[in-house]
Design an enzyme around this catalytic site. Structure first.
Site, mmCIF file in Angstrom:
data_model
loop_
_atom_site.group_PDB
_atom_site.id
_atom_site.type_symbol
_atom_site.label_atom_id
_atom_site.label_comp_id
_atom_site.label_asym_id
_atom_site.label_seq_id
_atom_site.Cartn_x
_atom_site.Cartn_y
_atom_site.Cartn_z
ATOM 1 C CG HIS A 186 7.512 8.661 4.164
ATOM 2 N ND1 HIS A 186 7.185 8.275 2.874
ATOM 3 C CD2 HIS A 186 8.337 7.699 4.619
ATOM 4 C CE1 HIS A 186 7.805 7.136 2.569
ATOM 5 N NE2 HIS A 186 8.509 6.768 3.612
ATOM 6 C CG ASN B 209 4.442 1.692 -0.180
ATOM 7 O OD1 ASN B 209 3.889 2.263 -1.129
ATOM 8 N ND2 ASN B 209 4.943 2.348 0.840
ATOM 9 C CE1 TYR C 46 10.623 -1.145 -1.959
ATOM 10 C CE2 TYR C 46 8.803 -0.968 -0.407
ATOM 11 C CZ TYR C 46 9.749 -0.372 -1.227
ATOM 12 O OH TYR C 46 9.805 0.992 -1.318
#
Ligand code: GCO
Length: 445
Positions: free
Chosen positions: A119, A292, A294
Site C-alpha cells: 500500500h 475501491n 469513491y
C-alpha cells in the site's frame, strides 16, 4: 430495506503508513513515504506519518474497538520496510513479529485478517536503486511476498498483492503529488506495468505458501459516464474508462492492454517496454478482485484534450471534503460492468467511504450523519448489484480510523472512528455505531 447474505464479509480497511506511526522503531527502514513527507512542501501543514494513529503501539486497543463494532474482517497493509529495512535480504524479525501478533489478536477476536502487501510504502533503499522503474524491484517484491506469506500464510485467509497500482503509477510518477514525487508519463506507464507483473509473480508465490488462502489485487476505479447521449461523448467516456480502468483490468483478465489506448501511447512514444511472457504472468488466475470506489466522473468529448479527447464536466450534487461527488449509482454501475466485462471469481469492495468535517458534540459524541448516509446509500447500491447476480462477497469501509490522508495530511477524516490527533484517543462516530447494527443484522434500512 436491503438484506445481505449471512456470510457477507463486513469489514473496514486501513494502510500501514496511514495509521502505524513508529516510523523508525524496531529496525524499520525508511520508506519513500517517510522521505516524501519529511520533504517540506509535499504534505499539507508539513504533516508526516511519524506517529499517525500510533497503531503500532495501540493495536490491542484497536482490535478491541473492531470487536466492539462486530467487524468480521480487517484489511490492513504490511509495511515492506518494517519487514525488510533495505527492501531485500534478511527479514527484520521484530517487524514480522508485529504482524504476527496483530494477526493472532484478530483471530482471537474472530476477525478475519486481510493482508495487503503493498500500500505504497516502498523501502527507500529500493527507490534509490530505481524504484518501480527497475525490473529488479519486481524480484524484490516477489521475495518480500515470499517471506511474509511463509510467516503469516497459515493464518491469513485473504491476500491482496497491490493496492491501486494506478495511483502509484500516476500520482507517484506522473503527477508527483505522492511519493516518490516524480513527473514523467513514460515512467508512470512503465511503473504500472512492473506493478502488474510483480502481482502475477507474487500470486504464484503466495499460492505455494498459503494454498488455502484467497489471493487477489485491488484496483481503484473511477467510472466514467458520458455527459450526454451524443455518440462522441459516449466514445470519450469509454476511452477514458479504458485508459483508467481497462489499462489494469484488461491485462489482469487476459486481454492485454486496451488497443486504442496502447496505440495512443505508442504514437506519443510512451508505451511501456513489455518483456516476453509478461502478459501471461499478469493474467495469472486469482480468487477475487478488490475494487475501491469513491466517486465517478461525467465526461464529454473535446478533441483538443490530449490524449484521450475527453474532459470531465462539473456535475451538481453533494461533494465530500476531498471534493468528490457523492454518487452511489456509480458503485452499482462499476460492479455490474466489471462483472459483465471480466467475470472475476468473486468481488470485494475493498474500500469505500467519505471524508467529511466532523463536529465533536459537548458530550463527546460525533454525529456524522453525512458519512452515515453516504455508507447507507452505497450499501444499497452494492445490494442492487448483488441482487442481480454480481458475486459480491464483502465490503470494507474506508476507513476504520481517521488517519494520514497522504498529501492532505490529517485534516481529511474518513474514519468511522474519530482519532484525536493530540491525545490519540479513539471515539466511535455515529456512522460506526450504525455500521455495527448493519453487521449484526445484515440489514440496511
Ligand atoms: C486509496 C487509499 C487510501 C486513501 C483513500 C481515500 O486506496 O486511495 O487506499 O489509502 O486514503 O482512498 O483517499
Amino acid at each position: 430495506m436491503a438484506t445481505f447474505p449471512a456470510d457477507f464479509l463486513w469489514g473496514a480497511a486501513t494502510a500501514a503508513y496511514q495509521i502505524e506511526g513508529a516510523w523508525q522503531e524496531d529496525g524499520k527502514g525508511p520508506s519513500i513515504w517517510d522521505t516524501f513527507s519529511h520533504t517540506p512542501g509535499n504534505i499539507a501543514r508539513g504533516e508526516t506519518g511519524d506517529v499517525a494513529c500510533d497503531h503500532y503501539h495501540r493495536w490491542t486497543d484497536d482490535i478491541a474497538l473492531m470487536r466492539d463494532l462486530g467487524l468480521r474482517a480487517y484489511r490492513f497493509s504490511v509495511s515492506w520496510p518494517r519487514v525488510l529495512p533495505e527492501g531485500t535480504g534478511h527479514a527484520n524479525e521484530p517487524g514480522l513479529d508485529f504482524y504476527d501478533r496483530l494477526i493472532d489478536g484478530l483471530l482471537a477476536a474472530d476477525i478475519a485478517p486481510v493482508a495487503t502487501l503493498f500500500h505504497w510504502d516502498l523501502p527507500q533503499a529500493l527507490q534509490d536503486l530505481g524504484g518501480w522503474r527497475a525490473r529488479e524491484t519486481i524480484d524484490a517484491f516477489v521475495a518480500y511476498a515470499d517471506i511474509v506469506s511463509r510467516r503469516l500464510g497459515d493464518r491469513v485467509p485473504m491476500w491482496i498483492t497491490h493496492n491501486e497500482p494506478s495511483v502509484v503509477a500516476i500520482d507517484g510518477h506522473v503527477v508527483g503529488e505522492h511519493a516518490p514525487g516524480l513527473r514523467d508519463p513514460a515512467l508512470g506507464l512503465q511503473v504500472a506495468h512492473h506493478l502488474l507483473v510483480s502481482h502475477g509473480l507474487a500470486v504464484q508465490v503466495i499460492r505455494a505458501n498459503a494454498p488455502a488462502a484467497e489471493i487477489g489485487i485491488t484496483i481503484n476505479v473511477w467510472p466514467q459516464r458520458a455527459a450526454s447521449d451524443a455518440p462522441q461523448d459516449a466514445a470519450a467516456a469509454e476511452r477514458q474508462y479504458a485508459a483508467d480502468a481497462g489499462w489494469y483490468l484488461d491485462p489482469l483478465y487476459g486481454n492485454g492492454y486496451p488497443e486504442e489506448i496502447w496505440n495512443l501511447y505508442a504514437s506519443a512514444g510512451i508505451a511501456p517496454a513489455v518483456a516476453d511472457g509478461d502478459l501471461e504472468t499478469i493474467a495469472v488466475p486469482t480468487d477475487f478482485l478488490g475494487l475501491n470506489y469513491y466517486s465517478r466522473s461525467l465526461v464529454r468529448a473535446d478533441p483538443s484534450a490530449e490524449p484521450f479527447g475527453a474532459v470531465a464536466v462539473d456535475e451538481p450534487g453533494e461533494y465530500t471534503d476531498v471534493g468528490w461527488l457523492v454518487i452511489p449509482d456509480g458503485l452499482y454501475d462499476l460492479l455490474t460492468r466489471v462483472w459483465r466485462d471480466h467475470r472475476p471469481q468473486a468481488i470485494y469492495v475493498t474500500e469505500n467511504g467519505a471524508a467529511f468535517t466532523d463536529v465533536v458534540a459537548a458530550d463527546g459524541s460525533i454525529h456524522d450523519g453525512r458519512r452515515l448516509a453516504y455508507l447507507r446509500e452505497h450499501f444499497h447500491a452494492a445490494h442492487r448489484a448483488l441482487a442481480e447476480g454480481v458475486p459480491l462477497r464483502g465490503y470494507f469501509v474506508w476507513s476504520l480510523l481517521d488517519n494520514f490522508e497522504w498529501a492532505e495530511g490529517y485534516d481529511k477524516r474518513f474514519g468511522i472512528v474519530r482519532v484525536d490527533f493530540d491525545t490519540l484517543e479513539r471515539t466511535v462516530k455515529d456512522s460506526g455505531r450504525w455500521y455495527r447494527d448493519v453487521i449484526a443484522t445484515g440489514e440496511v434500512q
